[in-house]
Design a protein around this motif. Structure first.
Motif, PDB file in Angstrom:
ATOM      1  N   THR A  89       0.810  -1.216   0.000  1.00 31.72           N
ATOM      2  CA  THR A  89       0.000   0.000   0.000  1.00 31.72           C
ATOM      3  C   THR A  89       0.839   1.260   0.000  1.00 31.72           C
ATOM      4  O   THR A  89       0.309   2.339   0.096  1.00 31.72           O
ATOM      5  CB  THR A  89      -0.897   0.023   1.248  1.00 31.72           C
ATOM      6  N   CYS A  90       2.157   1.104  -0.029  1.00 33.45           N
ATOM      7  CA  CYS A  90       3.008   2.279   0.024  1.00 33.45           C
ATOM      8  C   CYS A  90       4.072   2.178  -1.071  1.00 33.45           C
ATOM      9  O   CYS A  90       4.385   1.102  -1.568  1.00 33.45           O
ATOM     10  CB  CYS A  90       3.710   2.388   1.384  1.00 33.45           C
ATOM     11  N   GLN A 142      -1.504   9.101   8.224  1.00 34.11           N
ATOM     12  CA  GLN A 142      -1.008   8.077   7.312  1.00 34.11           C
ATOM     13  C   GLN A 142      -1.099   6.685   7.934  1.00 34.11           C
ATOM     14  O   GLN A 142      -1.362   5.699   7.231  1.00 34.11           O
ATOM     15  CB  GLN A 142       0.432   8.390   6.896  1.00 34.11           C
ATOM     16  N   ASP A 143      -0.889   6.584   9.243  1.00 29.13           N
ATOM     17  CA  ASP A 143      -1.033   5.293   9.913  1.00 29.13           C
ATOM     18  C   ASP A 143      -2.468   4.790   9.815  1.00 29.13           C
ATOM     19  O   ASP A 143      -2.703   3.608   9.541  1.00 29.13           O
ATOM     20  CB  ASP A 143      -0.632   5.424  11.385  1.00 29.13           C
ATOM     21  N   ARG A 170      -4.775   5.674   7.601  1.00 32.34           N
ATOM     22  CA  ARG A 170      -5.101   5.366   6.205  1.00 32.34           C
ATOM     23  C   ARG A 170      -4.498   4.032   5.774  1.00 32.34           C
ATOM     24  O   ARG A 170      -5.140   3.258   5.042  1.00 32.34           O
ATOM     25  CB  ARG A 170      -4.616   6.492   5.294  1.00 32.34           C
ATOM     26  N   LYS A 171      -3.276   3.769   6.208  1.00 32.24           N
ATOM     27  CA  LYS A 171      -2.639   2.500   5.840  1.00 32.24           C
ATOM     28  C   LYS A 171      -3.413   1.318   6.401  1.00 32.24           C
ATOM     29  O   LYS A 171      -3.601   0.297   5.727  1.00 32.24           O
ATOM     30  CB  LYS A 171      -1.207   2.453   6.345  1.00 32.24           C
ATOM     31  N   SER A 172      -3.878   1.435   7.651  1.00 33.84           N
ATOM     32  CA  SER A 172      -4.623   0.325   8.246  1.00 33.84           C
ATOM     33  C   SER A 172      -5.908   0.060   7.475  1.00 33.84           C
ATOM     34  O   SER A 172      -6.298  -1.096   7.274  1.00 33.84           O
ATOM     35  CB  SER A 172      -4.920   0.607   9.721  1.00 33.84           C
ATOM     36  N   ASP A 225      -4.992  -1.576   3.970  1.00 31.93           N
ATOM     37  CA  ASP A 225      -4.716  -3.007   4.101  1.00 31.93           C
ATOM     38  C   ASP A 225      -6.010  -3.788   4.303  1.00 31.93           C
ATOM     39  O   ASP A 225      -6.190  -4.879   3.747  1.00 31.93           O
ATOM     40  CB  ASP A 225      -3.763  -3.257   5.269  1.00 31.93           C
ATOM     41  N   ARG A 263       2.803  -0.497  13.144  1.00 30.04           N
ATOM     42  CA  ARG A 263       2.721  -0.406  11.685  1.00 30.04           C
ATOM     43  C   ARG A 263       3.142  -1.712  11.016  1.00 30.04           C
ATOM     44  O   ARG A 263       2.608  -2.078   9.964  1.00 30.04           O
ATOM     45  CB  ARG A 263       3.618   0.719  11.172  1.00 30.04           C
TER      46      ARG A 263
END
Length: 597
Positions: A35-36, A410-411, A413-415, A418, A475
């Motif tokens: 995702t990054c 950002q943390d 959004r990443k969760s 995923d 993370r």
């Protein structure tokens, strides 16, 4: 895990390729999708697929909520008044004197056990820490003149629960020359019950404790079957523990049952019972005010009207947080995580039930991009859901930035990225008719159960200060995150898979194992239960780490998420479709105070 041999479920260690390395590849953590680092794109080619989509959408056939908005808003408990809090504080002071003044270490342990099961041990954290550390350092539990099965097992369980690694060898004195537990111990029902409870704090390789679990389970079940337990209260405790042991149970949701059970005991300190009832009602009053706020937010969001296919489960979603963050000081975290659970439920229904394959891929792409351009390609109902989610993420990130000066957008959004990528993979499996292997399923399903997203929010809400090392491990999905996710996933699958398959869904762990091995339903369910026990062993091991990455509160919350899943799915799907047992639990836990007289 289990291996099915000649039609029998044989307990074995999990094979590395199925369980020990779930979420990994080549020894490294594997997410459902990157995702990054680059702009993600849809894995599905959308052109030419529209005509192949079903003309009608699926339905989960979810019944309307049982808990009316107006009824929730009318909640108004008298126990919110200050006089009750003052009385509770007086009782706490009295009980602290009792706890500190008790000279017998076994009686101290019994008091700690009662405080925990009645849901009020958080008032006595300092005193409990002192007592347990003293018993451990002085090895009082090895004193032969007072030592028996009951006291040894009680001490073992409470000390290990506290993070103190007592050796399993303390039970060796109870074995015969062949290394087996003496059958005569079965005559001591109270002691065997404590041995049974203690056995669930085992770690990998502790065969004496596994032996104790099997031994105590068989003896207690036989005593129940033969109606040999004359003490009615003890019989209740045995029956309840065999359903769900204490170590796998959430403290606060079970408190109501234990308070009612203790009311019939003549040996309970009346001050203890009075405080338990009063504290339960005071905290319940706070829960009601929080539920009213979340209910108003849900109504004002209009998501129930815009997305009528989704489950309207405000109360059930709030209940998760009573198990996850039960302490009174976590009011704001409970409100925020309830909103989180609601949004997870809605988006899960988009991917699992309502959305077409094309739409779910578009929504996943929008979540991966987080830009306005991607939103424009979504159907209106998804645009509304996307905006509700984006607003919620920003609200949470703003709160943490103001309170602690840490930027976490950002943390968060990443969760979510995923999570939605895992949802999209399962949607693809369903629409293409693909049945994954158990390994393939677990690789995606431990993410799609949403534990990593839930625990990310919990971490940022209750950690103060937010340590960078802990945030980094969060993370990268520290083992405690993955173990919590696995308990949640396996408990969910055991409780919901029959209904979800009937509705139309991806095969769950039970069905994947059956398809792969030809096992029966009973064998496959036993296999999944073995996986569940193996995960708890790993969770227990994490609690003994000398230099923990996370705070004790967060570690407890991670374990409690799994515990609450076992509570919610104990009698089927207590979250999505509910059942009479869960409805009664909600009424007694959230809506009905305990009579004080």
């Amino acid at each position: 895990m289990c291996s099915i041999i000649m039609g029998m479920a044989i307990p074995m260690r999990p094979t590395k390729d199925v369980f020990h390395n779930f979420g990994k590849k080549d020894g490294k953590m594997r997410l459902a999708s990157p995702t990054c680092g680059r702009r993600p794109t849809c894995s599905l080619k959308l052109s030419g697929t529209v005509d192949q989509l079903p003309s009608t959408r699926r339905s989960g056939n979810y019944r309307p909520t049982l808990w009316d908005f107006d009824d929730i808003q009318s909640l108004n408990s008298v126990y919110a008044e200050e006089k009750y809090s003052i009385k509770a504080c007086e009782l706490v002071v009295q009980l602290k004197k009792v706890l500190q003044g008790e000279s017998n270490w076994v009686r101290q342990l019994e008091l700690i056990h009662d405080l925990q099961t009645l849901g009020i041990s958080y008032h006595f954290d300092h005193e409990i820490n002192q007592i347990l550390n003293s018993i451990y350092l002085e090895q009082k539990y090895l004193e032969t003149e007072e030592r028996d099965l009951y006291s040894t097992a009680l001490a073992f369980r409470l000390l290990r629960q506290h993070g103190l690694r007592v050796s399993q060898d303390v039970f060796d004195c109870l074995k015969n020359e062949e290394g087996e537990l003496e059958a005569v111990l079965g005559d001591n029902t109270k002691g065997v019950l404590q041995l049974y409870e203690a056995s669930f704090l085992l770690t990998e390789g502790e065969m004496s404790l596994e032996q104790a679990r099997v031994f105590s389970t068989n003896f207690l079940q036989k005593k129940l079957d033969d109606d040999e337990i004359m003490d009615e209260h003890l019989s209740w405790l045995v029956r309840r523990s065999l359903e769900l042991p204490l170590h796998w149970s959430v403290q606060r949701p079970n408190a109501r049952w234990f308070i009612d059970a203790c009311a019939n005991r003549s040996d309970v300190d009346p001050i203890l019972l009075e405080l338990a009832k009063l504290d339960f009602n005071i905290v319940q009053a706070a829960y009601q005010q929080e539920l009213k706020e979340v209910s108003r937010w849900w109504k004002e969001s209009k998501l129930a009207e815009t997305l009528p296919f989704a489950r309207d489960r405000v109360v059930e979603n709030y209940l998760w947080n009573v198990g996850l963050l039960f302490q009174p000081q976590y009011g704001y975290p409970r409100i925020m995580t309830t909103k989180l659970f609601i949004l997870i439920t809605v988006i899960d229904d988009i991917f699992d039930v309502y959305g077409t394959l094309e739409e779910t891929q578009l929504f996943n792409d929008a979540i991966l991009r987080w830009d306005v351009e991607a939103i424009g390609h979504l159907p209106k109902y998804m645009q509304i859901c996307y905006m509700a989610l984006d607003n919620f993420i920003n609200e949470m990130a703003y709160h943490v930035l103001i309170e602690q000066g840490v930027l976490i957008v950002q943390d968060l959004r990443k969760s979510w990225a995923d999570l939605c990528t895992a949802y999209a993979k399962e949607a693809e499996w369903y629409h293409t008719g693909y049945t994954p292997t158990l390994e393939e399923y677990i690789d995606v399903a431990w993410i799609s159960i949403s534990a990593h997203t839930i625990l990310s929010y919990v971490f940022f809400l209750i950690s103060n200060p937010i340590e960078e090392e802990a945030a980094h491990n969060l993370r990268n999905y520290h083992p405690i995150i993955r173990y919590s996710a696995m308990v949640l996933r396996l408990a969910d699958d055991l409780g919901t898979s029959p209904y979800e398959l009937q509705r139309g869904d991806v095969p769950k762990a039970v069905e994947c194992y059956m398809n792969e091995t030809g096992a029966s339903v009973e064998e496959a369910r036993e296999h999944v239960k073995c996986m569940l026990r193996e995960t708890w062993m790993k969770t227990n091991e994490e609690s003994f780490k000398e230099c923990p990455i996370f705070s004790k509160d967060f570690m407890r919350s991670a374990a409690d998420l799994g515990r609450h899943a076992q509570y919610m799915y104990q009698h089927g799907d207590g979250h999505g479709i509910s059942n009479p047992q869960m409805e009664e639990r909600i009424r007694t836990l959230i809506f009905q105070p305990i009579p004080l007289l």
